[in-house]
Design a protein around this motif. Structure first.
Motif, PDB file in Angstrom:
ATOM      1  N   PRO A   1       0.839  -1.206   0.000  1.00  0.00           N
ATOM      2  CA  PRO A   1       0.000   0.000   0.000  1.00  0.00           C
ATOM      3  C   PRO A   1       0.869   1.250   0.000  1.00  0.00           C
ATOM      4  N   GLU A   2       0.270   2.365  -0.411  1.00  0.00           N
ATOM      5  CA  GLU A   2       0.961   3.642  -0.239  1.00  0.00           C
ATOM      6  C   GLU A   2       1.178   3.821   1.251  1.00  0.00           C
ATOM      7  N   PRO A   3       2.235   4.347   1.688  1.00  0.00           N
ATOM      8  CA  PRO A   3       3.307   5.000   0.953  1.00  0.00           C
ATOM      9  C   PRO A   3       4.495   4.093   0.653  1.00  0.00           C
ATOM     10  N   LEU A   4       4.320   2.790   0.708  1.00  0.00           N
ATOM     11  CA  LEU A   4       5.448   1.871   0.550  1.00  0.00           C
ATOM     12  C   LEU A   4       5.723   1.456  -0.899  1.00  0.00           C
ATOM     13  N   VAL A   5       4.936   1.935  -1.837  1.00  0.00           N
ATOM     14  CA  VAL A   5       5.105   1.522  -3.234  1.00  0.00           C
ATOM     15  C   VAL A   5       6.483   1.904  -3.764  1.00  0.00           C
ATOM     16  N   LEU A   6       6.916   3.145  -3.528  1.00  0.00           N
ATOM     17  CA  LEU A   6       8.237   3.573  -4.008  1.00  0.00           C
ATOM     18  C   LEU A   6       9.337   2.706  -3.411  1.00  0.00           C
ATOM     19  N   VAL A   7       9.260   2.438  -2.124  1.00  0.00           N
ATOM     20  CA  VAL A   7      10.280   1.630  -1.451  1.00  0.00           C
ATOM     21  C   VAL A   7      10.325   0.236  -2.068  1.00  0.00           C
ATOM     22  N   GLN A   8       9.167  -0.397  -2.183  1.00  0.00           N
ATOM     23  CA  GLN A   8       9.090  -1.744  -2.757  1.00  0.00           C
ATOM     24  C   GLN A   8       9.584  -1.745  -4.201  1.00  0.00           C
ATOM     25  N   ASP A   9       9.129  -0.783  -4.979  1.00  0.00           N
ATOM     26  CA  ASP A   9       9.528  -0.741  -6.386  1.00  0.00           C
ATOM     27  C   ASP A   9      11.033  -0.516  -6.544  1.00  0.00           C
ATOM     28  N   LEU A  10      11.619   0.335  -5.708  1.00  0.00           N
ATOM     29  CA  LEU A  10      13.066   0.563  -5.804  1.00  0.00           C
ATOM     30  C   LEU A  10      13.834  -0.719  -5.508  1.00  0.00           C
ATOM     31  N   VAL A  11      13.500  -1.377  -4.423  1.00  0.00           N
ATOM     32  CA  VAL A  11      14.237  -2.587  -4.066  1.00  0.00           C
ATOM     33  C   VAL A  11      14.040  -3.667  -5.125  1.00  0.00           C
ATOM     34  N   ASN A  12      12.863  -3.715  -5.716  1.00  0.00           N
ATOM     35  CA  ASN A  12      12.577  -4.751  -6.705  1.00  0.00           C
ATOM     36  C   ASN A  12      12.971  -4.366  -8.127  1.00  0.00           C
ATOM     37  N   THR A  13      13.846  -3.369  -8.271  1.00  0.00           N
ATOM     38  CA  THR A  13      14.372  -3.063  -9.600  1.00  0.00           C
ATOM     39  C   THR A  13      15.406  -4.088 -10.041  1.00  0.00           C
ATOM     40  N   VAL A  14      15.752  -4.993  -9.153  1.00  0.00           N
ATOM     41  CA  VAL A  14      16.663  -6.075  -9.524  1.00  0.00           C
ATOM     42  C   VAL A  14      15.998  -7.403  -9.182  1.00  0.00           C
ATOM     43  N   ASP A  15      16.104  -8.335 -10.100  1.00  0.00           N
ATOM     44  CA  ASP A  15      15.650  -9.706  -9.887  1.00  0.00           C
ATOM     45  C   ASP A  15      16.923 -10.527  -9.702  1.00  0.00           C
ATOM     46  N   LEU A  16      17.241 -10.842  -8.453  1.00  0.00           N
ATOM     47  CA  LEU A  16      18.496 -11.534  -8.142  1.00  0.00           C
ATOM     48  C   LEU A  16      18.567 -12.913  -8.770  1.00  0.00           C
ATOM     49  N   GLU A  17      17.450 -13.613  -8.775  1.00  0.00           N
ATOM     50  CA  GLU A  17      17.431 -14.973  -9.309  1.00  0.00           C
ATOM     51  C   GLU A  17      17.681 -14.999 -10.818  1.00  0.00           C
ATOM     52  N   MET A  18      17.074 -14.068 -11.537  1.00  0.00           N
ATOM     53  CA  MET A  18      17.224 -14.025 -12.995  1.00  0.00           C
ATOM     54  C   MET A  18      18.386 -13.133 -13.439  1.00  0.00           C
ATOM     55  N   GLU A  19      19.041 -12.485 -12.465  1.00  0.00           N
ATOM     56  CA  GLU A  19      20.163 -11.588 -12.736  1.00  0.00           C
ATOM     57  C   GLU A  19      19.784 -10.498 -13.740  1.00  0.00           C
ATOM     58  N   ARG A  20      18.631  -9.872 -13.488  1.00  0.00           N
ATOM     59  CA  ARG A  20      18.164  -8.753 -14.320  1.00  0.00           C
ATOM     60  C   ARG A  20      18.059  -7.528 -13.429  1.00  0.00           C
ATOM     61  N   ASP A  21      18.649  -6.430 -13.888  1.00  0.00           N
ATOM     62  CA  ASP A  21      18.645  -5.190 -13.118  1.00  0.00           C
ATOM     63  C   ASP A  21      18.090  -4.075 -14.001  1.00  0.00           C
ATOM     64  N   ALA A  22      17.062  -3.396 -13.533  1.00  0.00           N
ATOM     65  CA  ALA A  22      16.454  -2.299 -14.281  1.00  0.00           C
ATOM     66  C   ALA A  22      17.210  -0.988 -14.096  1.00  0.00           C
ATOM     67  N   LEU A  23      18.197  -0.957 -13.190  1.00  0.00           N
ATOM     68  CA  LEU A  23      18.967   0.262 -12.937  1.00  0.00           C
ATOM     69  C   LEU A  23      20.445   0.026 -13.223  1.00  0.00           C
ATOM     70  N   THR A  24      20.792   0.043 -14.477  1.00  0.00           N
ATOM     71  CA  THR A  24      22.192  -0.133 -14.850  1.00  0.00           C
ATOM     72  C   THR A  24      22.820   1.148 -15.374  1.00  0.00           C
ATOM     73  N   GLU A  25      21.992   2.141 -15.662  1.00  0.00           N
ATOM     74  CA  GLU A  25      22.460   3.423 -16.182  1.00  0.00           C
ATOM     75  C   GLU A  25      21.788   4.553 -15.413  1.00  0.00           C
ATOM     76  N   PRO A  26      22.473   5.683 -15.241  1.00  0.00           N
ATOM     77  CA  PRO A  26      21.863   6.822 -14.549  1.00  0.00           C
ATOM     78  C   PRO A  26      20.525   7.262 -15.155  1.00  0.00           C
ATOM     79  N   ALA A  27      20.398   7.207 -16.464  1.00  0.00           N
ATOM     80  CA  ALA A  27      19.141   7.612 -17.113  1.00  0.00           C
ATOM     81  C   ALA A  27      17.985   6.705 -16.694  1.00  0.00           C
ATOM     82  N   GLU A  28      18.261   5.431 -16.471  1.00  0.00           N
ATOM     83  CA  GLU A  28      17.204   4.516 -16.011  1.00  0.00           C
ATOM     84  C   GLU A  28      16.724   4.900 -14.612  1.00  0.00           C
TER      85      GLU A  28
END
Length: 183
Positions: free
Chosen positions: A11-38
Motif C-alpha cells: 500500500p501507499e506509501p510503501l510503493v516507491l520503497v518496494q519498487d526501488l528494491v525490486n528493480t533487480v531480480d536476483l534470481e534471474m540476474e536482471r537489473d532495471a537500474l544499470t544506467e543513470p538515465a534509467e
C-alpha cells in the motif's frame, strides 16, 4: 518493472520503497537500474521528475537499494548487517526531513526543501517509511527468505508471519528442499 511474484503491491506509501528494491531480480540476474538515465526515469515514474543522476549517484542508490532490502529482511527476523546500517545512516544524514503540523494536530514528515538527486530520493523514501511506520504497515514490507530471491513483498497474511514472496515459488522450493533432506 521486474515482477516475478504473484503478490499484490504494497500500500501507499510503501510503493516507491518496494519498487526501488525490486528493480533487480536476483534470481534471474536482471537489473532495471544499470544506467543513470534509467534511475531518472524510475524516479520520474514515482513522482520525482526533476532528479538527474550520474554514475556515482547510481552507485549510491544501489547501495541504498540493498541496505533497504536488508532492513526488509529484518522484518522477517534476520538482523540487518552492520555495513547496511552504516550506509543507511550516512545516506539519511544527507537527506533531512521536516515535520509539518496540520490544523487538526496531525503530523506529516516531508523531505526538506531544496534537496536534489540522491538526497531528494533518500528523503522521499525516509518520509514514506516514517508514514508507513506511523500507519503500522512498515514491518509488513519483507524480503523473501530465499537467499536466491530476496524479492520484497508486502505481507498481507493475517498473522504477519509470511516468509516467502510466494508460496507457489520460493515457499514450495523450500518445502521440497526440506522434504528431500529428510528422504
Amino acid at each position: 518493472m521486474i515482477q516475478p511474484g504473484e503478490r499484490t503491491p504494497a500500500p501507499e506509501p510503501l510503493v516507491l520503497v518496494q519498487d526501488l528494491v525490486n528493480t533487480v531480480d536476483l534470481e534471474m540476474e536482471r537489473d532495471a537500474l544499470t544506467e543513470p538515465a534509467e534511475l531518472s526515469t524510475f524516479c520520474a515514474a514515482h513522482g520525482l521528475p526533476d532528479l538527474r543522476f550520474d554514475q556515482a549517484d547510481l552507485a549510491e542508490v544501489l547501495t541504498l537499494r540493498e541496505a533497504v532490502r536488508d532492513v526488509c529482511q529484518a522484518h522477517a527476523g534476520v538482523d540487518v548487517p552492520a555495513e547496511s546500517l552504516a550506509a543507511l545512516d550516512r545516506l539519511l544524514a544527507e537527506a533531512p526531513l521536516r515535520l509539518a503540523l496540520s490544523t487538526d494536530g496531525g503530523v506529516t514528515i516531508h523531505p526538506a526543501d531544496g534537496l536534489r538527486n540522491v538526497p531528494a530520493l533518500v528523503a522521499r523514501i525516509a518520509a514514506d517509511v516514517a508514514a508507513a511506520t506511523q500507519a503500522g504497515t512498515w514491518p509488513r514490507l519483507k524480503a523473501c527468505a530465499a537467499d536466491t530471491c530476496r524479492w520484497v513483498y508486502y505481507d498481507r497474511s493475517p498473522a504477519g508471519r509470511s516468509r516467502w514472496c510466494t508460496m507457489s515459488l520460493c515457499g514450495s522450493r523450500n518445502k521440497m528442499r526440506k522434504y528431500r533432506a529428510r528422504s
